[in-house]
Design an enzyme around this catalytic site. Structure first.
Site, PDB file in Angstrom:
ATOM      1  N   SER A  89       0.837  -1.190   0.000  1.00 21.82           N
ATOM      2  CA  SER A  89       0.000   0.000   0.000  1.00 21.82           C
ATOM      3  C   SER A  89       0.881   1.252   0.000  1.00 21.82           C
ATOM      4  O   SER A  89       1.718   1.415  -0.874  1.00 21.82           O
ATOM      5  CB  SER A  89      -0.967  -0.040   1.186  1.00 21.82           C
ATOM      6  OG  SER A  89      -1.981   0.907   1.033  1.00 21.82           O
ATOM      7  N   ASP A 138      -9.172  -5.010  -5.890  1.00 24.46           N
ATOM      8  CA  ASP A 138      -8.739  -3.907  -5.022  1.00 24.46           C
ATOM      9  C   ASP A 138      -8.968  -2.544  -5.674  1.00 24.46           C
ATOM     10  O   ASP A 138      -8.398  -2.254  -6.729  1.00 24.46           O
ATOM     11  CB  ASP A 138      -7.252  -4.080  -4.703  1.00 24.46           C
ATOM     12  CG  ASP A 138      -6.720  -3.008  -3.767  1.00 24.46           C
ATOM     13  OD1 ASP A 138      -7.539  -2.316  -3.136  1.00 24.46           O
ATOM     14  OD2 ASP A 138      -5.486  -2.887  -3.669  1.00 24.46           O
ATOM     15  N   HIS A 194      -6.134  -6.072  -1.542  1.00 25.42           N
ATOM     16  CA  HIS A 194      -4.972  -5.263  -1.193  1.00 25.42           C
ATOM     17  C   HIS A 194      -3.861  -6.145  -0.624  1.00 25.42           C
ATOM     18  O   HIS A 194      -4.007  -6.724   0.449  1.00 25.42           O
ATOM     19  CB  HIS A 194      -5.424  -4.236  -0.159  1.00 25.42           C
ATOM     20  CG  HIS A 194      -4.727  -2.928  -0.222  1.00 25.42           C
ATOM     21  ND1 HIS A 194      -4.596  -2.188  -1.371  1.00 25.42           N
ATOM     22  CD2 HIS A 194      -4.111  -2.195   0.743  1.00 25.42           C
ATOM     23  CE1 HIS A 194      -3.956  -1.058  -1.103  1.00 25.42           C
ATOM     24  NE2 HIS A 194      -3.650  -1.051   0.176  1.00 25.42           N
TER      25      HIS A 194
END
Length: 480
Positions: free
Chosen positions: A173, A405, A431
């Site tokens: 991320s 995602d 994710h």
């Protein structure tokens, strides 16, 4: 607002991720959802970090927390895996797929807590002025300084002189973006990087996020979510208190903060690989003629705010104004990064929106102003000029994304020889699924791909990752 990033959960809000934004704008996976084997280690170590890497005269330092796991380390020349912590407190080294890779390659694992987050706060108050040293640019130099420090630390630990181990960097991320950016800015300090769901593109109006939520939901579920959004918007006008109470969110004074909560609650099911826990009851309720608001409210209360662990106060702008550092300050800190660097404003698209159209650019800009004061807004153009966005000119960076995602649209999805990119396609691939498995909440042992609806899709990408790490480490060792 959630992007949970690479600490082992999420990033964070929006967090990226990050809720990540996450955050990863808000990252909500809490320790209570982790199994007994969640961490490889939680033993804290500290070193003195430079506060401002860009000032020739400011030599202030602060204590920064880090962790090391040496069980698999092949002394003296095994690789060092640097696992970047993102926009949350870093409470240890999480036992995800990186531990499998470390065992395979005989690697040490080290992890550095991001400046300001958790226990690595330079200041006793998180005022807007004191937050001026909180940026991805400063964080990258933190990693570079720490990398040099730890190499010397490890050499001294084993009484070895002048050994230079091969390093490889990992992140998910926002920390996935940091991983890519670290290789871009400091290519001589790492043999390569994995940017898992790495959100390298700063986006002002991130309408693609909501569009992906709709696509991941499918036509039937999307239609129900849209109907619920319209019902909530109508109820807020006529009886706002009762509808907030129904969702367990009576404390949220700002109607749009409440609407953001509901939007995040839906998005998180796809972001973290658990779409059926949301869509199955909603579609059934529509077919059975049940009260859709009550069914969705049950999901928000019992799953999102309950089992999943999202925090209601994270959506309260009064909470975001809290300037006291601590374990709960990540919300304010990540919003500062959102409001100054990357934006990721998850706005409602003009057509086919799942979230309320009241979640627009003005909502985000007003939030930034309300929390941090006049003149605070994200200059995404400068961020993308500095790093390159999806045109990042680095090399030896693996980008991975889950097909469900919403954050993947802020990542690099086009592959090239030097920058391979892989999309993991399955019903619940979200994710960071390459490192975390699916689904990711409730979180037991991370990295398990058996529950992914297409485990072979995850394993295929993992094999590609292994091949790249193997090649790039060998190329790196050949040049030492």
């Amino acid at each position: 607002m959630g992007i949970f990033s690479g600490f082992g959960y999420p990033l964070a809000h929006l967090l990226l991720f990050l809720s990540f934004f996450l955050a990863e704008s808000r990252d909500f996976l809490s320790d209570q959802h982790r199994g007994n084997n969640a961490y490889l280690t939680r033993d804290e170590h500290w070193f003195n970090q430079t506060l401002d890497h860009f000032s020739p005269t400011d030599h202030r330092k602060f204590r920064q927390r880090f962790y090391e796991f040496l069980d698999y380390y092949q002394v003296p020349k095994g690789p060092i895996f640097l696992k970047i912590c993102g926009e949350s407190a870093c409470n240890g080294i999480v036992n995800d797929y990186i531990s499998v890779l470390a065992k395979k390659f005989g690697a040490a694992i080290v992890s550095l807590e991001h400046r300001y987050y958790g226990k690595s706060s330079p200041f006793k108050q998180l005022t807007t002025n004191n937050l001026r040293f909180l940026s991805s640019k400063q964080a990258l130099f933190d990693l570079a300084v720490f990398r040099q420090y730890y190499q010397e630390y490890l050499n001294a630990k084993y009484n070895i002189s002048e050994t230079e181990n091969p390093w490889f960097v990992f992140g998910v991320s926002y920390s996935g973006a940091l991983s890519a950016w670290f290789r871009l800015k400091f290519p001589h300090l790492t043999c390569g990087s994995l940017a898992s769901s790495g959100v390298v593109l700063a986006i002002y109006n991130f309408k693609e996020f909501d569009q992906q939520v709709g696509d991941s939901a499918g036509a039937e579920c999307k239609a129900v979510l849209q109907e619920i959004t319209n019902l909530v918007d109508e109820k807020l006008q006529s009886d706002g208190k009762s509808v907030k109470k129904l969702f367990g969110a009576a404390k949220l004074q700002n109607d749009n903060d409440f609407l953001y909560l509901l939007a995040d609650a839906a998005a998180i099911a796809f972001q973290y690989g658990n779409p059926d826990v949301l869509c199955s009851p909603l579609v059934d309720a529509k077919k059975n003629g049940s009260n859709l608001l009550e069914v969705y409210a049950n999901y928000v209360r019992n799953y999102y705010l309950g089992k999943f662990g999202a925090s209601l106060e994270s959506y309260d702008q009064q909470h975001l104004k809290n300037i006291t550092p601590g374990e709960n300050s990540a919300d304010r800190l990540w919003w500062f990064q959102v409001c100054t660097e990357v934006a990721y404003f998850q706005v409602a698209p003009k057509n086919g929106t799942v979230r309320s159209p009241n979640i627009d650019t003005r909502y985000h800009l007003d939030l930034c102003k309300n929390i941090f004061g006049e003149g605070v807004y994200p200059d995404v153009e400068m961020t993308n000029i500095y790093y390159g966005g999806t045109r990042i000119a680095g090399s030896k960076i693996v980008f991975t994304n889950g097909s469900q995602d919403p954050w993947r649209h802020a990542s690099k999805q086009k592959s090239s020889e030097d920058l391979p990119s892989y999309l993991i396609k399955c019903h619940n691939c979200g994710h960071g699924s390459d490192l975390r498995g699916c689904p990711q909440s409730p979180l037991n042992i991370e990295g398990n791909a058996e529950k992914c609806t297409s485990p072979e899709a995850v394993q295929k990408v993992r094999q590609q990752i292994i091949q790249h790490i193997d090649l790039w480490l060998s190329q790196c060792q050949a040049t030492v």
